[in-house]
Scaffold this motif. Structure first.
Motif, PDB file in Angstrom:
ATOM      1  N   THR A 141       0.829  -1.204   0.000  1.00  0.00           N
ATOM      2  CA  THR A 141       0.000   0.000   0.000  1.00  0.00           C
ATOM      3  C   THR A 141       0.864   1.256   0.000  1.00  0.00           C
ATOM      4  OG1 THR A 141      -1.788  -1.147   1.151  1.00  0.00           O
ATOM      5  CG2 THR A 141      -1.789   1.253   1.256  1.00  0.00           C
ATOM      6  N   TYR A 142       1.940   1.226   0.767  1.00  0.00           N
ATOM      7  CA  TYR A 142       2.841   2.378   0.830  1.00  0.00           C
ATOM      8  C   TYR A 142       3.425   2.678  -0.550  1.00  0.00           C
ATOM      9  CZ  TYR A 142       6.725   5.369   2.184  1.00  0.00           C
ATOM     10  OH  TYR A 142       7.614   6.419   2.276  1.00  0.00           O
ATOM     11  N   LEU A 143       3.892   1.658  -1.244  1.00  0.00           N
ATOM     12  CA  LEU A 143       4.442   1.864  -2.576  1.00  0.00           C
ATOM     13  C   LEU A 143       3.391   2.413  -3.530  1.00  0.00           C
ATOM     14  CD1 LEU A 143       6.697  -1.282  -3.112  1.00  0.00           C
ATOM     15  CD2 LEU A 143       7.445   1.100  -3.138  1.00  0.00           C
ATOM     16  N   ASN A 144       2.218   1.850  -3.493  1.00  0.00           N
ATOM     17  CA  ASN A 144       1.178   2.235  -4.433  1.00  0.00           C
ATOM     18  C   ASN A 144       0.651   3.641  -4.166  1.00  0.00           C
ATOM     19  OD1 ASN A 144      -0.556   1.265  -6.688  1.00  0.00           O
ATOM     20  ND2 ASN A 144      -2.194   1.658  -5.217  1.00  0.00           N
ATOM     21  N   ASP A 145       0.502   3.994  -2.895  1.00  0.00           N
ATOM     22  CA  ASP A 145      -0.163   5.252  -2.544  1.00  0.00           C
ATOM     23  C   ASP A 145       0.793   6.407  -2.258  1.00  0.00           C
ATOM     24  OD1 ASP A 145      -2.422   3.732  -2.738  1.00  0.00           O
ATOM     25  OD2 ASP A 145      -2.873   3.701  -0.590  1.00  0.00           O
ATOM     26  N   SER A 146       2.008   6.102  -1.803  1.00  0.00           N
ATOM     27  CA  SER A 146       2.897   7.155  -1.319  1.00  0.00           C
ATOM     28  C   SER A 146       4.179   7.313  -2.134  1.00  0.00           C
ATOM     29  CB  SER A 146       3.281   6.871   0.147  1.00  0.00           C
ATOM     30  OG  SER A 146       2.132   6.788   0.961  1.00  0.00           O
ATOM     31  N   CYS A 147       4.353   6.531  -3.192  1.00  0.00           N
ATOM     32  CA  CYS A 147       5.606   6.583  -3.959  1.00  0.00           C
ATOM     33  C   CYS A 147       5.323   6.720  -5.457  1.00  0.00           C
ATOM     34  CB  CYS A 147       6.427   5.331  -3.695  1.00  0.00           C
ATOM     35  SG  CYS A 147       6.911   5.098  -1.975  1.00  0.00           S
ATOM     36  N   PRO A 148       4.716   7.825  -5.883  1.00  0.00           N
ATOM     37  CA  PRO A 148       4.390   7.977  -7.297  1.00  0.00           C
ATOM     38  C   PRO A 148       5.609   8.052  -8.211  1.00  0.00           C
ATOM     39  CG  PRO A 148       4.071  10.054  -6.135  1.00  0.00           C
ATOM     40  CD  PRO A 148       4.321   9.010  -5.092  1.00  0.00           C
ATOM     41  N   ASP A 149       6.777   8.362  -7.648  1.00  0.00           N
ATOM     42  CA  ASP A 149       7.989   8.474  -8.454  1.00  0.00           C
ATOM     43  C   ASP A 149       8.834   7.212  -8.426  1.00  0.00           C
ATOM     44  OD1 ASP A 149       8.382   8.904  -5.788  1.00  0.00           O
ATOM     45  OD2 ASP A 149       9.669  10.664  -6.006  1.00  0.00           O
ATOM     46  N   ILE A 150       8.340   6.149  -7.795  1.00  0.00           N
ATOM     47  CA  ILE A 150       9.047   4.863  -7.782  1.00  0.00           C
ATOM     48  C   ILE A 150       8.361   3.909  -8.759  1.00  0.00           C
ATOM     49  CG2 ILE A 150       9.697   2.854  -6.415  1.00  0.00           C
ATOM     50  CD1 ILE A 150      11.268   5.347  -5.674  1.00  0.00           C
ATOM     51  N   ASN A 151       9.111   3.424  -9.725  1.00  0.00           N
ATOM     52  CA  ASN A 151       8.589   2.484 -10.710  1.00  0.00           C
ATOM     53  C   ASN A 151       8.771   1.062 -10.164  1.00  0.00           C
ATOM     54  OD1 ASN A 151       7.736   1.119 -12.968  1.00  0.00           O
ATOM     55  ND2 ASN A 151       9.581   1.515 -14.153  1.00  0.00           N
ATOM     56  N   PHE A 152       7.811   0.632  -9.375  1.00  0.00           N
ATOM     57  CA  PHE A 152       7.935  -0.644  -8.667  1.00  0.00           C
ATOM     58  C   PHE A 152       7.275  -1.788  -9.424  1.00  0.00           C
ATOM     59  CE2 PHE A 152       3.915   1.152  -7.136  1.00  0.00           C
ATOM     60  CZ  PHE A 152       3.061   0.069  -7.281  1.00  0.00           C
ATOM     61  N   THR A 153       7.755  -2.980  -9.149  1.00  0.00           N
ATOM     62  CA  THR A 153       7.049  -4.218  -9.453  1.00  0.00           C
ATOM     63  C   THR A 153       7.070  -5.050  -8.183  1.00  0.00           C
ATOM     64  OG1 THR A 153       7.743  -4.219 -11.779  1.00  0.00           O
ATOM     65  CG2 THR A 153       6.939  -6.309 -10.866  1.00  0.00           C
ATOM     66  N   ILE A 154       5.891  -5.355  -7.661  1.00  0.00           N
ATOM     67  CA  ILE A 154       5.781  -6.254  -6.514  1.00  0.00           C
ATOM     68  C   ILE A 154       5.573  -7.664  -7.049  1.00  0.00           C
ATOM     69  CG2 ILE A 154       4.336  -6.948  -4.574  1.00  0.00           C
ATOM     70  CD1 ILE A 154       5.991  -4.548  -3.922  1.00  0.00           C
ATOM     71  N   VAL A 155       6.456  -8.576  -6.652  1.00  0.00           N
ATOM     72  CA  VAL A 155       6.378  -9.971  -7.091  1.00  0.00           C
ATOM     73  C   VAL A 155       5.783 -10.798  -5.960  1.00  0.00           C
ATOM     74  CG1 VAL A 155       7.671 -11.947  -7.953  1.00  0.00           C
ATOM     75  CG2 VAL A 155       8.403  -9.619  -8.546  1.00  0.00           C
ATOM     76  N   ARG A 156       4.636 -11.419  -6.239  1.00  0.00           N
ATOM     77  CA  ARG A 156       3.913 -12.206  -5.234  1.00  0.00           C
ATOM     78  C   ARG A 156       4.010 -13.694  -5.583  1.00  0.00           C
ATOM     79  NH1 ARG A 156      -1.632  -8.588  -5.548  1.00  0.00           N
ATOM     80  NH2 ARG A 156      -1.238  -7.164  -3.790  1.00  0.00           N
ATOM     81  N   PRO A 157       4.910 -14.436  -4.943  1.00  0.00           N
ATOM     82  CA  PRO A 157       4.984 -15.877  -5.174  1.00  0.00           C
ATOM     83  C   PRO A 157       4.194 -16.641  -4.097  1.00  0.00           C
ATOM     84  CG  PRO A 157       6.933 -15.168  -3.995  1.00  0.00           C
ATOM     85  CD  PRO A 157       6.050 -13.948  -4.144  1.00  0.00           C
ATOM     86  N   PRO A 158       3.916 -17.926  -4.347  1.00  0.00           N
ATOM     87  CA  PRO A 158       3.397 -18.792  -3.282  1.00  0.00           C
ATOM     88  C   PRO A 158       4.554 -19.256  -2.400  1.00  0.00           C
ATOM     89  CG  PRO A 158       3.601 -20.045  -5.298  1.00  0.00           C
ATOM     90  CD  PRO A 158       4.020 -18.632  -5.622  1.00  0.00           C
ATOM     91  N   GLU A 159       4.399 -20.370  -1.722  1.00  0.00           N
ATOM     92  CA  GLU A 159       5.468 -20.887  -0.873  1.00  0.00           C
ATOM     93  C   GLU A 159       6.734 -21.117  -1.688  1.00  0.00           C
ATOM     94  OE1 GLU A 159       6.479 -24.822   1.905  1.00  0.00           O
ATOM     95  OE2 GLU A 159       4.450 -24.504   1.123  1.00  0.00           O
ATOM     96  N   LEU A 160       7.873 -20.736  -1.120  1.00  0.00           N
ATOM     97  CA  LEU A 160       9.148 -20.842  -1.826  1.00  0.00           C
ATOM     98  C   LEU A 160       9.807 -22.186  -1.544  1.00  0.00           C
ATOM     99  CD1 LEU A 160      10.469 -17.258  -1.060  1.00  0.00           C
ATOM    100  CD2 LEU A 160       9.345 -18.053  -3.152  1.00  0.00           C
ATOM    101  N   SER A 161      10.412 -22.751  -2.598  1.00  0.00           N
ATOM    102  CA  SER A 161      11.021 -24.076  -2.498  1.00  0.00           C
ATOM    103  C   SER A 161      12.498 -24.014  -2.862  1.00  0.00           C
ATOM    104  CB  SER A 161      10.312 -25.044  -3.442  1.00  0.00           C
ATOM    105  OG  SER A 161      11.036 -26.249  -3.587  1.00  0.00           O
ATOM    106  N   LYS A 162      13.295 -24.902  -2.235  1.00  0.00           N
ATOM    107  CA  LYS A 162      14.713 -25.021  -2.564  1.00  0.00           C
ATOM    108  C   LYS A 162      14.935 -25.862  -3.819  1.00  0.00           C
ATOM    109  CE  LYS A 162      15.883 -26.798   1.372  1.00  0.00           C
ATOM    110  NZ  LYS A 162      16.737 -27.385   2.444  1.00  0.00           N
ATOM    111  N   ARG A 163      13.924 -26.554  -4.298  1.00  0.00           N
ATOM    112  CA  ARG A 163      14.145 -27.459  -5.413  1.00  0.00           C
ATOM    113  C   ARG A 163      14.551 -26.682  -6.670  1.00  0.00           C
ATOM    114  NH1 ARG A 163       8.189 -27.517  -5.775  1.00  0.00           N
ATOM    115  NH2 ARG A 163       7.583 -26.853  -7.885  1.00  0.00           N
ATOM    116  N   PRO A 164      15.342 -27.279  -7.530  1.00  0.00           N
ATOM    117  CA  PRO A 164      15.799 -26.578  -8.739  1.00  0.00           C
ATOM    118  C   PRO A 164      14.634 -26.243  -9.669  1.00  0.00           C
ATOM    119  CG  PRO A 164      17.115 -28.545  -8.323  1.00  0.00           C
ATOM    120  CD  PRO A 164      15.934 -28.611  -7.402  1.00  0.00           C
TER     121      PRO A 164
END
Length: 213
Positions: A141-164
């Protein structure tokens, strides 16, 4: 390309750094301690410091093309996401850097029309993941609402795995809280791969992007 990776000692951070170096990028890796850091390379600079220090971050953001945050925690009660994003973005502004990629998670917020897997929504989210996901949501929310000059990409993954990684094409949903039809786990290598490929397109500029395999 010159990148700064924050949260460099996390498994996703390590994979991201190695993949970036394989592309001949220059990488500054920021971490709490450089002791026993496993990667050495002529194009890698490992630095020790506090991600909540705007002055420290500004110094190391100078001249970089993008900042990539793999910040995570094993503590379920945390404010590291919401606290660090303020220092990161302030330092980016001071250093004249606008491109940011950061990892959060599936299902950071609630939407009855965009429910994730049962075990995440009804078992993990109300209990052990509640505070971490809530803090990630504050960051988003902070990035979206308070940082108009930041070109962000939020990456939303599920559970992270060590497998290759198996090298499969990733499933991507823009501005959704999960990826319907995806498995509920993803190799960290695939998350890192998606972050780097996102630097080569404007398709995900100022977007929240759920990914899966």
């Amino acid at each position: 390309m010159k990148l700064v990776v924050i949260g460099a000692t996390a498994r996703t951070g390590l994979s991201l750094i190695q993949q970036a170096l394989d592309k001949s990028y220059e990488v500054t890796a920021i971490m709490r301690s450089t002791e026993n850091f496993p990667i050495q390379h002529e194009h890698l600079k490992a630095v020790e410091g506090n991600v909540l220090s705007v002055e420290f971050l500004t110094e190391h953001f100078q001249g970089c093309d993008a900042v990539l945050s793999c910040i995570g925690t094993r503590t379920y009660r945390t404010t590291i996401y919401s606290d660090s994003i303020k220092s990161i973005t302030e330092a980016m502004k001071k250093a004249g850097v606008s491109r940011l990629l950061a990892i959060t998670s599936w299902c950071t917020t609630d939407n009855p029309r965009d429910r994730g897997p049962f075990i995440l929504e009804w078992i993990l989210k109300p209990t052990i993941l509640r505070n971490a996901l809530a803090d990630m949501a504050i960051m988003e929310t902070y990035l979206n609402d308070s940082c108009p000059d930041i070109n962000f990409t939020i990456v939303r993954p599920p559970e992270l795995s060590k497998r290759p990684s198996e090298g499969k094409p990733l499933m991507v949903e823009v501005d959704r809280l999960h990826v319907p039809g995806s498995t509920n786990i993803i190799p960290r290598e695939d998350v890192a791969r998606f972050m780097l490929t996102s630097l080569d397109t404007d398709e995900y500029d100022r977007k929240m992007v759920s990914i899966g395999v």
